[in-house]
Design an enzyme around this catalytic site. Structure first.
Site, short mmCIF file in Angstrom:
data_model
loop_
_atom_site.label_atom_id
_atom_site.label_comp_id
_atom_site.label_asym_id
_atom_site.label_seq_id
_atom_site.Cartn_x
_atom_site.Cartn_y
_atom_site.Cartn_z
N ARG A 165 0.86 -1.20 0.00
CA ARG A 165 0.00 0.00 0.00
C ARG A 165 0.88 1.24 0.00
O ARG A 165 0.61 2.23 -0.68
CB ARG A 165 -0.95 0.00 1.21
CG ARG A 165 -1.68 1.33 1.37
CD ARG A 165 -2.90 1.31 2.28
NE ARG A 165 -2.80 0.45 3.44
CZ ARG A 165 -2.07 0.70 4.53
NH1 ARG A 165 -1.34 1.81 4.62
NH2 ARG A 165 -2.05 -0.15 5.53
N TYR A 171 -16.53 17.31 -15.48
CA TYR A 171 -16.92 15.91 -15.63
C TYR A 171 -17.94 15.59 -14.53
O TYR A 171 -17.77 15.98 -13.38
CB TYR A 171 -15.67 15.02 -15.52
CG TYR A 171 -15.98 13.58 -15.24
CD1 TYR A 171 -16.75 12.84 -16.14
CD2 TYR A 171 -15.55 12.96 -14.08
CE1 TYR A 171 -17.06 11.51 -15.87
CE2 TYR A 171 -15.86 11.64 -13.81
CZ TYR A 171 -16.62 10.92 -14.72
OH TYR A 171 -16.94 9.62 -14.45
N ASP A 225 -7.31 19.20 -14.47
CA ASP A 225 -7.59 17.84 -14.92
C ASP A 225 -7.15 17.77 -16.38
O ASP A 225 -7.76 18.39 -17.26
CB ASP A 225 -9.09 17.54 -14.77
CG ASP A 225 -9.43 16.10 -15.12
OD1 ASP A 225 -8.73 15.52 -15.97
OD2 ASP A 225 -10.40 15.57 -14.57
N LYS A 268 -8.01 6.69 -19.31
CA LYS A 268 -8.30 7.22 -20.63
C LYS A 268 -7.07 7.14 -21.54
O LYS A 268 -6.59 6.07 -21.79
CB LYS A 268 -8.86 8.64 -20.47
CG LYS A 268 -9.98 8.73 -19.41
CD LYS A 268 -11.20 7.95 -19.80
CE LYS A 268 -12.23 7.65 -18.73
NZ LYS A 268 -12.36 8.43 -17.56
C1 LIG Z 1 -12.10 14.41 -17.25
C2 LIG Z 1 -12.26 13.25 -16.29
N1 LIG Z 1 -11.73 13.34 -15.06
C3 LIG Z 1 -11.84 12.35 -14.16
C4 LIG Z 1 -12.52 11.19 -14.45
C5 LIG Z 1 -12.67 10.10 -13.42
O1 LIG Z 1 -11.79 9.06 -13.71
P1 LIG Z 1 -12.11 7.51 -13.36
O2 LIG Z 1 -13.29 7.09 -14.18
O3 LIG Z 1 -10.83 6.82 -13.75
O4 LIG Z 1 -12.38 7.43 -11.90
C6 LIG Z 1 -13.07 11.04 -15.74
C7 LIG Z 1 -13.81 9.81 -16.09
O5 LIG Z 1 -14.50 9.74 -17.10
C8 LIG Z 1 -12.94 12.09 -16.67
O6 LIG Z 1 -13.47 12.03 -17.90
#
Ligand SMILES: Cc1ncc(COP(=O)(O)O)c(C=O)c1O
Length: 382
Positions: A51, A104, A177, A202
């Site tokens: 961890r 998001y 982000d 992604k």
């Molecule tokens: C721009 C963005 N940030 C954060 C996330 C969250 O990531 P995760 O689905 O890996 O938890 C997503 C998920 O679609 C996203 O599109």
């Protein structure tokens, strides 16, 4: 490896020296929970429990730090786990964050339904409008200014350098982000951001086979705070997941080039199509954030959204009719995906200021043959 190496060289080699024991050119999957100590406290290489640290995860974290031009990256079991760790590391009850008004849906839900229950307040503001962000800041109380650029799913663009100035003037940190752009197209830390967030699920992983998240910083104090919370809260990725993500990173540059080239062909088709009322893509000269995107991005990415004449039902029909574009959530994989944000990824924002238009369709343009993708969309649009 040093920052003087090119992006693709770092993606393949940073954190990935051949294994000292066997010479294996790919970092092994250290599928292990604990480590033999050479006497009490005699750790080998700093590893005591997976961890707290695992060599496969270390390789991934060193590679991501190099790609984002940061000094420290931390990886997590998902993008939202990374965001949760960031929020709970940096905010306390009574603190406030400015979040994008087109965030998001999962990020919005984290603020609206989870963090707010623990006393962290938030105000949505349009990240492309510096005055709106300034107005949303509560002096002395706002701890974070958060942005996504390009944003999900409206492809809004925020000026990272300018937002960093606004946040810093108010004593707040700028969080970016960078999931949609990936570090191949944009490196927010070099533009003044304090923390970069990724859903590595992604483009970084790139093959729709692993969920993960990352935080990247270039400040030792911030890094120490995050490292403490990563271990104390424990939402770390499994060694195999770290390995899969690292394998994906090796081809990030060539994949992104093809994602961008295919997206441009699709934008060209959609822009001329009578059933499409608007195309949202930062590469279009008419896009409100085009000039900023030209300034801070290497190319405009593989995500394209568009609005369909005929409203929500017409948009849903287009999503149901494609064959190559797979109807599904997520993005950034080699295969093309189509979705209806209002009913799928962003359903959690319904009824809030972040609700997305019903006639909106989002594409994650993959790296298949562009002609096949164009034919599929033309058929679906009828
Ligand atoms: C721009 C963005 N940030 C954060 C996330 C969250 O990531 P995760 O689905 O890996 O938890 C997503 C998920 O679609 C996203 O599109």
């Amino acid at each position: 490896m040093t920052q003087s190496h090119g992006f693709e060289t770092l993606a393949i080699h940073a954190g990935q020296e051949p294994d000292p024991l066997t010479g294996a050119v790919v970092p092994p999957i250290y599928q292990v929970s604990t480590y033999k100590q050479d006497g009490v406290g005699g750790l080998r290489g700093g590893y005591e429990y997976s961890r707290s640290g695992n060599p496969t995860r270390t390789a991934l974290e060193e590679c991501i730090a190099a790609l984002e031009d940061g000094t420290r990256a931390l990886t997590f079991a998902s993008g939202l786990a990374a965001e949760d760790c960031l929020l709970r590391s940096l905010c306390a009850p009574g603190d406030h964050a400015v979040i994008p008004d087109d965030a998001y849906g999962g990020t919005f839900r984290l603020f609206a339904k989870v963090a707010s229950r623990w006393g962290i307040e938030y105000t949505p503001a349009h990240a492309g409008d510096l005055d709106a962000v300034r107005a949303a800041i509560r002096p002395g109380v706002t701890r974070l200014v958060w942005c996504e650029t390009p944003s999900n799913p409206l492809l809004g663009v925020a000026d990272i350098a300018a937002l960093a100035g606004v946040a810093h003037d108010a004593g707040a940190l700028l969080v970016v982000d960078n999931t949609f752009a990936s570090p191949y197209l944009q490196q927010p830390l070099t533009l003044g951001a304090d923390v970069v967030v990724h859903s590595t699920t992604k483009y970084m992983g790139g093959h729709s086979d692993v969920i993960g998240g990352a935080l990247v910083v270039n400040n030792a104090e911030l890094a120490a705070e995050l490292v403490f919370h990563q271990n104390a809260m424990g939402a770390v990725p499994a060694p195999f997941d770290a390995w899969l993500t690292l394998r994906g990173l090796k081809t990030l540059g060539v994949r992104m080039d093809r994602h961008c080239a295919n997206a441009e062909r699709i934008v060209d088709l959609l822009s001329r199509h009578p059933r499409v009322s608007e195309v949202l893509y930062p590469g279009l000269p008419g896009h409100s954030g085009h000039d900023v995107a030209v300034k801070q991005m290497k190319a405009f990415g593989g995500m394209v959204s568009f609005r369909v004449n005929g409203g929500e039902e017409a948009a849903v029909q287009v999503c149901n009719r494609t064959e190559l574009f797979i109807l599904g959530e997520s993005l950034g994989g080699v295969e093309s995906l189509i979705e209806h944000p209002g009913r799928m990824t962003h359903a959690s924002a319904a009824g809030s200021p972040l609700e997305v238009p019903g006639d909106l369709v989002r594409l994650s343009v993959g790296i298949e043959s562009a002609d096949d993708l164009l034919a599929d969309l033309e058929r679906a649009l009828g």
